[in-house]
Design a protein around this motif. Structure first.
Motif, mmCIF file in Angstrom:
data_model
loop_
_atom_site.group_PDB
_atom_site.id
_atom_site.type_symbol
_atom_site.label_atom_id
_atom_site.label_comp_id
_atom_site.label_asym_id
_atom_site.label_seq_id
_atom_site.Cartn_x
_atom_site.Cartn_y
_atom_site.Cartn_z
ATOM 1 N N UNK A 199 9.217 13.296 -4.164
ATOM 2 C CA UNK A 199 8.503 12.884 -2.964
ATOM 3 C C UNK A 199 7.145 12.280 -3.295
ATOM 4 N N UNK A 200 6.827 11.195 -2.611
ATOM 5 C CA UNK A 200 5.537 10.511 -2.717
ATOM 6 C C UNK A 200 4.811 10.586 -1.383
ATOM 7 N N UNK A 201 3.485 10.556 -1.443
ATOM 8 C CA UNK A 201 2.662 10.500 -0.231
ATOM 9 C C UNK A 201 1.858 9.213 -0.241
ATOM 10 N N UNK A 202 2.090 8.380 0.776
ATOM 11 C CA UNK A 202 1.347 7.137 0.954
ATOM 12 C C UNK A 202 0.398 7.306 2.126
ATOM 13 N N UNK A 203 -0.878 7.011 1.915
ATOM 14 C CA UNK A 203 -1.897 7.106 2.953
ATOM 15 C C UNK A 203 -2.522 5.732 3.153
ATOM 16 N N UNK A 204 -2.595 5.305 4.396
ATOM 17 C CA UNK A 204 -3.302 4.083 4.755
ATOM 18 C C UNK A 204 -4.440 4.476 5.684
ATOM 19 N N UNK A 205 -5.671 4.300 5.217
ATOM 20 C CA UNK A 205 -6.867 4.639 5.984
ATOM 21 C C UNK A 205 -7.403 3.346 6.570
ATOM 22 N N UNK A 206 -7.425 3.259 7.905
ATOM 23 C CA UNK A 206 -7.753 2.009 8.589
ATOM 24 C C UNK A 206 -9.048 2.166 9.372
ATOM 25 N N UNK A 207 -9.930 1.203 9.215
ATOM 26 C CA UNK A 207 -11.184 1.154 9.965
ATOM 27 C C UNK A 207 -11.179 -0.125 10.803
ATOM 28 N N UNK A 208 -10.389 -0.101 11.891
ATOM 29 C CA UNK A 208 -10.289 -1.235 12.794
ATOM 30 C C UNK A 208 -9.886 -2.495 12.068
ATOM 31 N N UNK A 210 -12.122 -3.980 10.083
ATOM 32 C CA UNK A 210 -13.076 -4.115 8.979
ATOM 33 C C UNK A 210 -12.469 -3.841 7.615
ATOM 34 N N UNK A 211 -11.629 -2.798 7.510
ATOM 35 C CA UNK A 211 -11.165 -2.399 6.182
ATOM 36 C C UNK A 211 -9.946 -1.492 6.292
ATOM 37 N N UNK A 212 -9.075 -1.573 5.319
ATOM 38 C CA UNK A 212 -7.980 -0.618 5.167
ATOM 39 C C UNK A 212 -7.842 -0.289 3.687
ATOM 40 N N UNK A 213 -7.659 0.983 3.383
ATOM 41 C CA UNK A 213 -7.512 1.458 2.012
ATOM 42 C C UNK A 213 -6.119 2.030 1.834
ATOM 43 N N UNK A 214 -5.490 1.724 0.701
ATOM 44 C CA UNK A 214 -4.164 2.253 0.376
ATOM 45 C C UNK A 214 -4.305 3.318 -0.708
ATOM 46 N N UNK A 215 -3.745 4.486 -0.443
ATOM 47 C CA UNK A 215 -3.696 5.549 -1.439
ATOM 48 C C UNK A 215 -2.238 5.909 -1.694
ATOM 49 N N UNK A 216 -1.891 6.148 -2.941
ATOM 50 C CA UNK A 216 -0.559 6.615 -3.288
ATOM 51 C C UNK A 216 -0.701 7.856 -4.146
ATOM 52 N N UNK A 217 -0.180 8.962 -3.631
ATOM 53 C CA UNK A 217 -0.292 10.253 -4.308
ATOM 54 C C UNK A 217 -1.741 10.567 -4.684
ATOM 55 N N UNK A 218 -2.640 10.265 -3.730
ATOM 56 C CA UNK A 218 -4.050 10.603 -3.876
ATOM 57 C C UNK A 218 -4.892 9.608 -4.642
ATOM 58 N N UNK A 219 -4.301 8.509 -5.131
ATOM 59 C CA UNK A 219 -5.044 7.531 -5.926
ATOM 60 C C UNK A 219 -5.233 6.247 -5.126
ATOM 61 N N UNK A 220 -6.454 5.715 -5.114
ATOM 62 C CA UNK A 220 -6.720 4.444 -4.462
ATOM 63 C C UNK A 220 -6.034 3.333 -5.249
ATOM 64 N N UNK A 221 -5.138 2.587 -4.571
ATOM 65 C CA UNK A 221 -4.380 1.550 -5.276
ATOM 66 C C UNK A 221 -4.662 0.150 -4.744
ATOM 67 N N UNK A 222 -5.267 0.033 -3.541
ATOM 68 C CA UNK A 222 -5.553 -1.289 -3.008
ATOM 69 C C UNK A 222 -6.484 -1.170 -1.810
ATOM 70 N N UNK A 223 -7.060 -2.303 -1.427
ATOM 71 C CA UNK A 223 -7.972 -2.333 -0.284
ATOM 72 C C UNK A 223 -7.962 -3.742 0.301
ATOM 73 N N UNK A 224 -8.103 -3.833 1.613
ATOM 74 C CA UNK A 224 -8.150 -5.113 2.300
ATOM 75 C C UNK A 224 -9.256 -5.044 3.346
ATOM 76 N N UNK A 225 -9.921 -6.186 3.602
ATOM 77 C CA UNK A 225 -11.053 -6.189 4.527
ATOM 78 C C UNK A 225 -10.964 -7.391 5.465
ATOM 79 N N UNK A 226 -11.754 -7.338 6.526
ATOM 80 C CA UNK A 226 -11.908 -8.457 7.455
ATOM 81 C C UNK A 226 -10.544 -8.985 7.911
#
Length: 263
Positions: A199-208, A210-226
């Motif tokens: 099992x894997x855990x994927x987290x997408x943290x979204x700030x409207x 402005x920004x979204x961060x991708x985490x996979x199994x607790x590790x930051x793997x990507x980010x997108x903005x604007x």
């Protein structure tokens, strides 16, 4: 000294809260573990034969999990499909998905790396197999190969800024625009996915928008903005929300958690 320690502790707490599970009563489950209430399936029509599952079976529920292509013979011809949730998500939120790959792979990608994706900020019609959105890729490839978990795709009438060097996410690199059409992406340099069947855990943290961060199994793997979308006037407007969806792209995958929490 006490003040410095408090600041360090506060920073650590904020970082931890972005990638760890919250108490269950703080989450809204988008998948209830019993049926597909609130979800709509659309399938592509290019690849199919007598062994191909239809909409009612491409996504199904078994033992509390959402199974994709469950029961399809390995190596058979299958439809591509997409399942979209009816809820509109906007503002600041934390989307969490737990998934694992299973054995099956299907024509036309029975010999390819496994492939799926978590789509968010979906802002086009609900019946599109390739909607306008942003995507956190799921896949068992190695960095630089096709289909690597953590890659970013920017699809359809969507535009966003990424920090990229040689096509790979690098937080220290200059910002570049990606999008407004398919095959516009930012690759992750990390392979953080667990072995097949785990099992894997994927987290997408979204700030409207402005920004979204991708985490996979607790590790930051990507980010997108604007993040922005093209509106009917032809102008670009902030993209601060939309629906979420899960892809079926010719590889057997299982989801046991799909949930969201407001930040």
């Amino acid at each position: 000294m006490k003040t410095t320690c408090k600041i360090i502790a506060a920073v650590f707490a904020l970082w931890s809260v972005s990638v760890t599970a919250y108490a269950s009563d703080e989450w809204q489950n988008l998948f209830n573990g019993e049926d597909l209430s609130g979800w709509t399936v659309v399938k592509g029509g290019k690849y199919f034969d007598e062994n191909s599952l239809d909409e009612e079976s491409i996504y199904s529920v078994h033992d509390g999990s959402m199974r994709v292509y469950h029961g399809a013979p390995d190596g058979s011809v299958q439809y591509k499909a997409l399942i979209t949730h009816e809820k509109q998500l906007s503002g600041n939120f934390h989307l969490q998905v737990e998934y694992r790959w299973r054995e099956g792979r299907y024509i036309p990608r029975s010999e390819s790396k496994r492939d799926a994706g978590i789509l968010f900020h979906v802002h086009s019609r609900n019946n599109q197999i390739w909607p306008s959105c942003l995507e956190m890729q799921l896949g068992d490839g190695q960095p630089g190969e096709r289909n690597v978990a953590g890659d970013l795709w920017v699809s359809g009438k969507t535009l966003a800024d990424v920090s990229s060097r040689d096509g790979f996410f690098n937080p220290d690199a200059p910002s570049e625009a990606r999008g407004h059409g398919m095959r516009r992406f930012n690759l992750t340099r990390r392979r953080s996915e667990k072995p097949l069947g785990e099992w894997n855990t994927a987290d997408i943290i979204v700030y409207g928008s402005a920004r979204a961060e991708f985490y996979l199994n607790g590790k930051l793997v990507n980010e997108v903005r604007n993040m922005r979308k093209r509106v009917s006037s032809g102008a670009w407007a902030p993209l601060a929300g939309g629906r979420i969806a899960l892809q079926a792209e010719w590889a057997e995958i299982e989801y046991r958690v799909v949930r969201v929490r407001e930040l």
